[in-house]
Write an enzyme that holds these catalytic residues in place. Sequence first.
Site, PDB file in Angstrom:
ATOM      1  N   LYS A   1      19.303  14.217 -24.120  1.00 23.59           N
ATOM      2  CA  LYS A   1      18.503  14.489 -23.414  1.00 23.59           C
ATOM      3  C   LYS A   1      19.787  14.232 -22.149  1.00 23.59           C
ATOM      4  O   LYS A   1      20.219  13.287 -21.632  1.00 23.59           O
ATOM      5  CB  LYS A   1      17.437  13.646 -23.764  1.00 23.59           C
TER       6      LYS A   1
ATOM      7  N   SER B   1       9.289  16.309 -21.433  1.00 23.36           N
ATOM      8  CA  SER B   1      10.087  16.483 -21.243  1.00 23.36           C
ATOM      9  C   SER B   1      11.559  16.767 -21.714  1.00 23.36           C
ATOM     10  O   SER B   1      12.464  16.729 -21.642  1.00 23.36           O
ATOM     11  CB  SER B   1      10.310  15.240 -20.303  1.00 23.36           C
TER      12      SER B   1
ATOM     13  N   SER C   1       6.775  12.467 -24.063  1.00 26.88           N
ATOM     14  CA  SER C   1       8.444  13.313 -24.237  1.00 26.88           C
ATOM     15  C   SER C   1       9.129  13.598 -25.265  1.00 26.88           C
ATOM     16  O   SER C   1      10.023  14.117 -25.372  1.00 26.88           O
ATOM     17  CB  SER C   1       9.137  12.243 -22.202  1.00 26.88           C
TER      18      SER C   1
END
Lengths: 566, 566
Positions: free
Chosen positions: B143, B218, B242
């Site tokens: 990420k 996310s 997320s």
Amino acid sequence: MYTSSLSSLQRCNLVAWQDVVAEKRRRQKAAIPNEWLIPPIEQGRTNVLDIPISCGLLSPQEAEITTTSDVYLLLGKLARGEWSAVDVTTAFCKRAVIAHQLTNCLTEIFIEEAIQRANELDDFYKKNATVVGPLHGLPISLKDQFRVKGHEASMGYVAWLGQVAEDDSALVKLLRQSGAVFYVKTNVPQTLMWGETHNNVFGRTCNPHNLAFTPAGSSGGEAALLAFHGSILGVGSDVGGSIRNPSHFCGVYGFKPSSRRVPTYGIVNSLDGQDAIATIAGPMSTSLSGIKTFMQSVLAAKPWRVDPDVIFKPWDDAGYALKEHGEGYKLCFGLIWDDGIVKPHPPVMRALECAKRALENAGHVLIDWVPHKHAELIANARSTFLADGGADYAAALISGEPMIHSMKLDADPNDIPEFRKPREPLTAYQLWQLHKERRELRKEYFDHWQATEDVTGTGRPVDAIICPVSPYAAVPHGEKRSAVYTLVWNTLDCPSLVLPVTRADSAIDTQVLPHEFRNLDDQAVYELYDPECFHGLPVGLQVVGYRGEEEATIAMAELVDAALAT
Amino acid sequence: MYTSSLSSLQRCNLVAWQDVVAEKRRRQKAAIPNEWLIPPIEQGRTNVLDIPISCGLLSPQEAEITTTSDVYLLLGKLARGEWSAVDVTTAFCKRAVIAHQLTNCLTEIFIEEAIQRANELDDFYKKNATVVGPLHGLPISLKDQFRVKGHEASMGYVAWLGQVAEDDSALVKLLRQSGAVFYVKTNVPQTLMWGETHNNVFGRTCNPHNLAFTPAGSSGGEAALLAFHGSILGVGSDVGGSIRNPSHFCGVYGFKPSSRRVPTYGIVNSLDGQDAIATIAGPMSTSLSGIKTFMQSVLAAKPWRVDPDVIFKPWDDAGYALKEHGEGYKLCFGLIWDDGIVKPHPPVMRALECAKRALENAGHVLIDWVPHKHAELIANARSTFLADGGADYAAALISGEPMIHSMKLDADPNDIPEFRKPREPLTAYQLWQLHKERRELRKEYFDHWQATEDVTGTGRPVDAIICPVSPYAAVPHGEKRSAVYTLVWNTLDCPSLVLPVTRADSAIDTQVLPHEFRNLDDQAVYELYDPECFHGLPVGLQVVGYRGEEEATIAMAELVDAALAT
């Protein structure tokens, strides 16, 4: 879970806070059996440690029981039925009450209840020929913060008097399940955030080594009681040195674990909700075996089931066996002689020399530890503790009782020290920035620690740090300042175990020439030293382990203790 | 440790934010080899999952490598030298770049560097006939929050472009030492605190199962990439769902451990310093073996040495062996059909039924779990996240880029949802009160959990909870609302593992009659359901373990996964 109601009369201010205090003091006095009252001590007497024996109140067996320092020994005698729980409890109740009359160390006193509980344990033992748990029959004293069902936990706040706990704190519950007997709770300073022990409800606690001196704080009642052998194992709490300074000032053992291993759920507290630098519960004892027994029993009782902040990690046998530390052979200790903020007094420097010599003789290596940004770590903690701008204290002082601004005997109530003056409260966002700063400081410190791998000669980083608890031995009431040597390990969240090392000796610990003072505290501490004044007071040291290494820290403290004893 | 400087031109606003973005996009495009470009997809095509194979860019071996889901299998082939690190890295780089062209899932792309690293690993292997570490040659996607030395970590903020990491994040460092190869970073929503994936720098990421749908957020870029087999193991982060919502929306495995086990030190973040409900790093993978491998390797690398927040607790073999859970025989699962806040769609209800049937067939017991104060737990988390009144976001938006208020394709920029409207910032003291409230809610929940001991019939409390990840499968862009099913486990700090269970099926999952709506979200979610629209989308479930039981949660998820497979 717990009720929390100010008595309605007080809430309406129909009763003056002084009357509420007077009533509480009457109740406290009534909790002491008349036949256990001792005559007032003679004028001018300062050290009162021999009075429990000399006053003649203890039977020979009670004297023998309470003179026992080793918790293993005591538990063994209880488990083998050599001493009954009632005998042991009665003996400690008596001695605790004597301690209280001399040092004012207790808050709640519940002797009848304790003896009844001991009786039940004895009955169980007779019926089942076995113990209830690993702490069967062991009297444990508790700092006032710990709730005990049916008793108050006022923490010395007038407004909190009359609030009777409907349940035990989580830790108390676990200890009780393990067989402990509760009999007294011990005194604390108003707000807890002070290094001495005095409040408007219970008054001032004195150091039994010298009544003109403070036992430190905030677990000062606990330390005074233990020094007196009015307890063999007690529970304190520490957010900046509150277990360690009292242990050092009174000459007992005290352990502040890392956060999240010993439950604090259900205690009363100051600055509650301030989780960044957590309040940590830990044992205080007249022996290291008390420290180890406490940690083992608490962790065996699966504390993560009762406290949502405790991590899921049982007692670590490999850690205690020092698997990651060469199994205890040829350890490398880092020695802090001086943190660069406040230079320690001669007795403390000599304690460090004693430890160095003893450990070298035992085959260990000592290197000088370079303190890394201690001032910044301390500043961060202080800003965090003051983030509410005093809102928490104000809420607790609604009874109208005054804020205590000095612990001096002749304190001027208008003389407010710098760190107690009203501060602008921080926003949540500003608090988050402090959290970030703390994280970076901690990261730097642990990198600094790991990097010692290159200089220890053991192939490992420094195994533990040995450092002063405080720049001085116990000080006269009102003179305690600066918690720099302890607070730094709270900000870093390192386990730290205090053990008694030596006593100040006016013949050896003569005053040294002044150094270049770094700050007002440093100068004031230097000027405070007077070899005669400190003579005979106990001096301890901290054994500080790496974050999370409770078991290894205890094992290394045992090595240090053994080395010092030879 | 890390530099953090806005380019001075931008700071002086001499360059418009749009120009900074355009330049970044040029650089991103230039990072993709020309020969790996694929033709634009045909109009109206929504599911693009077969394009990596059908486009003809992958060799048969590359197709085989990247079609591998099982991380053990891949590591075995690497360790035995059947596939070289360069072969494996090249294959995943290629497929990741194809994924990116179809879903816009990547942020940083560094293929050359990855292949060079793979080459070095191959050289090491040839020279030493052994692997560098347990992850030798394994490509791991990250990420965008994770810093990789030499690359940006802008998190989609224009102001953070140009900040090149001088060092790896702590986790990246550990994974690298264990032999991992880094090759891409993946897209996130602006501010991270949103359940879809879109920002002004990198734009919107689409769900490869249906490009008109969001991969959630996310960690949406990560999930889209994994669904594509453009990665076999990735690292996401989760403060409210997320990791888990994207895993569920895209049909992959994702694990949010309890806090303090996987290092997050050195990542870029939103609301940094907000530690009460911590951002948690965790693995996402095409297989459960990826989840386990990640946790084992990270914990074997002693993460407590590099991150001051990680607890000292190695991988727990006894936990994984389910010693405290009857060794895995006749487990009792608590099943949440409906949390009482938002009722799940028919495909999610059917996934729960599948799990129940499969587990009962495997000899386990299922009872209905009573959600305890989920609404309060969620409200506490939301208030905590909003405590700064938007100060953190504002600081990150200094470039002048607009705040994104909707993820809809045709969003009205003036339509600001309730939870994004400016709030009064809290004081530090108010934040402490939220911390206290959270502690009490957690205590109640875990007491509630322990109390199930009386109803499970196993002599133990419920071993794990099975519950929806979200009330729906993936939704069209802009329609994601409500993270209630995931956020509750962040507030409670329970480990939760998402595993794919089934796919929405318009023939079975027909619309049900409306129930009495509890709130606007509940109604909106009900009205969103259209069997045709959701047909074919993956549906996962959460296996939620007790706080701190990462190893047991993985083991129980393996049991559930195996039961579902039979």
